[in-house]
Design an enzyme around this catalytic site. Structure first.
Site, PDB file in Angstrom:
ATOM      1  N   ASP A  90      -5.270  -2.773  12.123  1.00  0.00           N
ATOM      2  CA  ASP A  90      -4.078  -1.943  12.150  1.00  0.00           C
ATOM      3  C   ASP A  90      -3.755  -1.560  13.586  1.00  0.00           C
ATOM      4  O   ASP A  90      -4.577  -1.733  14.488  1.00  0.00           O
ATOM      5  CB  ASP A  90      -4.320  -0.679  11.314  1.00  0.00           C
ATOM      6  CG  ASP A  90      -3.036  -0.069  10.769  1.00  0.00           C
ATOM      7  OD1 ASP A  90      -1.945  -0.423  11.272  1.00  0.00           O
ATOM      8  OD2 ASP A  90      -3.122   0.760   9.848  1.00  0.00           O
ATOM      9  N   CYS A 110       0.819  -1.207   0.000  1.00  0.00           N
ATOM     10  CA  CYS A 110       0.000   0.000   0.000  1.00  0.00           C
ATOM     11  C   CYS A 110       0.861   1.267   0.000  1.00  0.00           C
ATOM     12  O   CYS A 110       2.069   1.225   0.195  1.00  0.00           O
ATOM     13  CB  CYS A 110      -0.934  -0.011   1.209  1.00  0.00           C
ATOM     14  SG  CYS A 110      -2.395   1.032   1.010  1.00  0.00           S
TER      15      CYS A 110
END
Length: 227
Positions: free
Chosen positions: A137, A6
């Site tokens: 996360d 990402c």
């Protein structure tokens, strides 16, 4: 093992990730050192392999912004961070039903140590038929992603295994070539997501680290299957 690289800001970096075996690349449309615009991303995605998944990362974004960006950029997935619209994922799923290719929808959830409601949040997301997965996360006050900090994998392991066993859980937060195998061995996630751990500078990937991360994640997945 599903692997997403990402925070891409160039065709060179996104294409290299694909060549190394990544399943998906991500582009950040929120304020960040890695923020990119729709016009740039549309030029990048049209030159990437069709089988490569292309995700847009959105923070506090509304339905119109997400829907229009997906269409303009040729994205195949969205990653939602923070939203006051509880029906956003369902509205997007209905809208994307008309697309020729299924658009994946991920929701980001931040893990906090000793958080008693984390399991409950996972179960609630697991009951949302509009979602394809949940990206877990680390929690930080500095940023919603790309923080370079890990969460307590050992503490979170039971939540991963217990709260939503049918849900595709993606581990993120502070992953790198140095620790991705350990994270996979402990958490047994469906996938992994990396940003800063494979960068030479914010928004610029380090080819050697990208290649090593993908190889080590794949090796860890093979070892788990073999045990």
């Amino acid at each position: 093992m599903w692997i997403k690289i990402c925070g891409n800001t160039s065709l060179e970096d996104a294409r290299f990730a694909a060549d190394c075996g990544a399943d998906a690349v991500g582009f950040v449309f929120a304020p960040s050192p890695r923020q990119v615009g729709a016009s740039l991303v549309s030029k990048i995605t049209e030159q990437l392999p069709p089988q490569l998944e292309k995700y847009g990362v959105f923070v506090d974004a509304g339905f119109d912004q997400i829907a229009s960006t997906v269409a303009e950029c040729g994205l195949t997935g969205v990653q939602i961070h923070r939203s006051s619209d509880e029906s956003l994922s369902s509205r997007l799923r209905r809208h994307f039903a008309h697309f020729p290719r299924r658009i994946s929808i991920l929701c980001a959830l931040h893990y906090k140590d000793h958080d008693p409601i984390f399991d409950q949040q996972l179960r609630e997301l697991g009951g949302n038929d509009a979602l394809d997965g949940v990206l877990v996360d680390s929690s930080t006050t500095r940023a919603v992603g790309g923080t370079g900090t890990t969460f307590n994998w050992l503490q979170a392991r039971n939540s991963f295994l217990r709260a939503a066993p049918h849900l595709r859980l993606i581990a993120a937060g502070g992953l790198s070539p140095e620790n991705v195998k350990q994270a996979i061995q402990i958490l047994r996630p469906w996938g992994v997501d990396v940003v800063s751990g494979v960068e030479s500078a914010p928004g610029k990937k380090d080819p050697a680290r990208v290649q090593a991360f993908i190889r080590l994640a794949q090796e860890a997945a093979v070892e788990i299957v073999a045990t």
